[in-house]
Design a protein around this motif. Structure first.
Motif, PDB file in Angstrom:
ATOM      1  N   CYS A  33     -97.664  10.585  62.632  1.00  0.00           N
ATOM      2  CA  CYS A  33     -97.188  10.034  63.694  1.00  0.00           C
ATOM      3  C   CYS A  33     -95.641  10.751  64.160  1.00  0.00           C
ATOM      4  O   CYS A  33     -94.797  10.723  63.227  1.00  0.00           O
ATOM      5  CB  CYS A  33     -97.145   8.603  63.786  1.00  0.00           C
ATOM      6  N   CYS A  82     -93.991   9.631  66.913  1.00  0.00           N
ATOM      7  CA  CYS A  82     -93.431   8.731  68.111  1.00  0.00           C
ATOM      8  C   CYS A  82     -92.088   8.361  67.829  1.00  0.00           C
ATOM      9  O   CYS A  82     -91.793   8.441  66.490  1.00  0.00           O
ATOM     10  CB  CYS A  82     -94.370   7.335  68.213  1.00  0.00           C
ATOM     11  N   PRO A  83     -91.392   8.104  68.799  1.00  0.00           N
ATOM     12  CA  PRO A  83     -90.031   7.743  68.424  1.00  0.00           C
ATOM     13  C   PRO A  83     -89.987   6.310  67.794  1.00  0.00           C
ATOM     14  O   PRO A  83     -91.022   5.377  67.752  1.00  0.00           O
ATOM     15  CB  PRO A  83     -89.556   7.497  70.087  1.00  0.00           C
ATOM     16  N   ASP A 133     -88.713   3.427  68.021  1.00  0.00           N
ATOM     17  CA  ASP A 133     -88.587   2.470  68.750  1.00  0.00           C
ATOM     18  C   ASP A 133     -90.044   1.994  69.410  1.00  0.00           C
ATOM     19  O   ASP A 133     -90.351   0.833  70.123  1.00  0.00           O
ATOM     20  CB  ASP A 133     -87.627   2.255  69.796  1.00  0.00           C
ATOM     21  N   ILE A 134     -91.050   2.761  69.248  1.00  0.00           N
ATOM     22  CA  ILE A 134     -92.365   2.751  69.846  1.00  0.00           C
ATOM     23  C   ILE A 134     -93.141   1.623  68.667  1.00  0.00           C
ATOM     24  O   ILE A 134     -93.235   2.317  67.565  1.00  0.00           O
ATOM     25  CB  ILE A 134     -93.051   3.846  70.495  1.00  0.00           C
ATOM     26  N   PRO A 135     -93.757   0.413  69.086  1.00  0.00           N
ATOM     27  CA  PRO A 135     -94.326  -0.271  68.202  1.00  0.00           C
ATOM     28  C   PRO A 135     -95.576   0.299  67.693  1.00  0.00           C
ATOM     29  O   PRO A 135     -96.076   0.227  66.549  1.00  0.00           O
ATOM     30  CB  PRO A 135     -94.564  -1.620  68.705  1.00  0.00           C
ATOM     31  N   ILE A 136     -96.620   0.876  68.684  1.00  0.00           N
ATOM     32  CA  ILE A 136     -97.786   1.485  68.417  1.00  0.00           C
ATOM     33  C   ILE A 136     -97.800   2.938  68.559  1.00  0.00           C
ATOM     34  O   ILE A 136     -97.130   3.183  69.374  1.00  0.00           O
ATOM     35  CB  ILE A 136     -99.119   0.614  69.214  1.00  0.00           C
ATOM     36  N   CYS A 137     -98.415   3.734  67.546  1.00  0.00           N
ATOM     37  CA  CYS A 137     -98.564   5.162  67.645  1.00  0.00           C
ATOM     38  C   CYS A 137     -99.153   5.273  69.103  1.00  0.00           C
ATOM     39  O   CYS A 137    -100.291   5.033  69.278  1.00  0.00           O
ATOM     40  CB  CYS A 137     -99.352   5.793  66.587  1.00  0.00           C
ATOM     41  N   VAL A 138     -98.669   6.269  69.818  1.00  0.00           N
ATOM     42  CA  VAL A 138     -99.335   6.767  70.987  1.00  0.00           C
ATOM     43  C   VAL A 138     -99.504   8.512  71.150  1.00  0.00           C
ATOM     44  O   VAL A 138     -99.915   8.933  71.986  1.00  0.00           O
ATOM     45  CB  VAL A 138     -98.595   6.319  72.230  1.00  0.00           C
ATOM     46  N   CYS A 139     -98.783   8.859  70.113  1.00  0.00           N
ATOM     47  CA  CYS A 139     -99.034  10.294  69.888  1.00  0.00           C
ATOM     48  C   CYS A 139    -100.145  10.781  69.299  1.00  0.00           C
ATOM     49  O   CYS A 139    -100.622  12.229  69.737  1.00  0.00           O
ATOM     50  CB  CYS A 139     -97.615  10.932  69.167  1.00  0.00           C
TER      51      CYS A 139
END
Ligand code: SAM
Length: 312
Positions: free
Chosen positions: A262, A264-265, A267-273
């Protein structure tokens, strides 16, 4: 002019590519064909794709590789078109790729190609001679600010501002047409005392910077790495030789990105990448030429080889 170029880190590359006799390999920077020849020798039913954007280089390589020509496909293109090139050849998967970045000694030795601060030639520096932008355009048309930025960023030149100022001043009189005219301007911009104390030629960094700008050398490396890794079969390897720290840093960082899951930055709680780890890094530290090679071939001194292996 004979095509002279001594391949750098030759044995190291061949060893790291783990060549399978039936595999498919791509030499993205064929040049004089030194690396390609050693790859071709190891193939039985396998295939080698030889890319170069310089038609002179491909001609010379064709000659050197003539005994293996049934196993080889030559493609005169920029490796930045890697995906398209593979698609056109109907290749979904390769077992290894090699990039030996930069100019060949042949290109530097040909004064008329304009790469050399040691010989007089037209300001050109295009590896692909059909391309529009040349060193002449950069030197004569770019703003003082852009020139200074390029010299600083791509040449790590401390005197970038003054050199840019001197260029703009000189071209008010007449256009700057040859490599020696440019060398003279650089020599006037850098105080004599500093020039004499510099390691290496005083024009080296500016010439490197213009060459990188003309051929978009850093962008193409950065962009091609993910494309190549995507095309590699599991356990397939990518070997990249670079010749200065700017390039090596890009390779190192691109390999690191592909070695992470992952991205993702934080501070993002769930992976979106949905980014997946696709590359194992084989060389934590880059492989460098032996002392003997450095002695025999001064061009190899700054070479660094990084190797990655595709995960399943
Ligand atoms: C250092 S030489 C390669 C020498 C070769 N490995 C040998 O052993 O003879 C680099 C070659 O890569 C080519 N090249 C550099 N950047 C390229 C790019 N983006 N696309 C295609 N060819 C490129 C240059 O034209 C040059 O011929």
């Amino acid at each position: 002019v004979e095509f002279k170029h001594k391949s750098v880190l030759l044995n190291e590359c061949i060893e790291q590519l783990n060549i399978k006799p039936e595999g498919t390999y791509v030499d993205c920077t064929t040049g004089g064909g030194g690396h390609s020849l050693e790859i071709a020798k190891k193939l039985t039913t396998g295939r080698l794709i030889c890319l170069d954007q310089d038609t002179d280089a491909l001609k010379a390589a064709g000659e050197k590789l003539k005994d293996y020509k049934d196993k080889i496909t030559f493609v005169n293109d920029n490796f930045s078109n890697f995906k398209n090139i593979m698609e056109n050849l109907n290749i979904d998967n390769i077992d290894g790729a090699l990039l030996d970045i930069g100019v060949s000694s042949y290109q530097i030795d040909r004064a008329d190609r304009g790469f050399s601060y040691m010989q007089d030639g037209n300001l050109d520096m295009r590896m692909d001679q059909s391309q529009g932008l040349s060193a002449w355009d950069v030197v004569n048309k770019y703003s003082e600010r852009d020139l200074s930025d390029i010299f600083y960023k791509y040449g790590e030149e401390k005197w970038s501002k003054r050199i840019a100022e001197f260029i703009v001043e000189a071209r008010r009189e007449k256009s700057i047409d040859t490599t020696q005219e440019l060398v003279d301007i650089i020599s006037k911009a850098i105080p004599k005392k500093v020039r004499l104390e510099m390691g290496g030629h005083f024009a080296k960094r500016v010439f490197q910077a213009i060459r990188i700008e003309v051929n978009k050398e850093l962008e193409v490396i950065e962009n091609v790495i993910p494309d190549i890794v995507e095309c590699l079969a599991p356990k397939g390897r990518i070997c990249i030789i670079t010749f200065h720290s700017l390039e090596d840093r890009i390779v190192k960082n691109e390999f690191k990105k592909l070695n992470r899951g992952c991205i993702c930055p934080p501070d993002i709680p769930i992976c979106v990448c949905n980014h997946k780890k696709t590359l194992k890094i084989i060389t934590r530290k880059p492989i460098e030429p032996s002392e003997q090679e450095k002695e025999e071939n001064s061009r190899s001194r700054s070479a660094k080889l990084r190797v990655g292996e595709k995960l399943k």
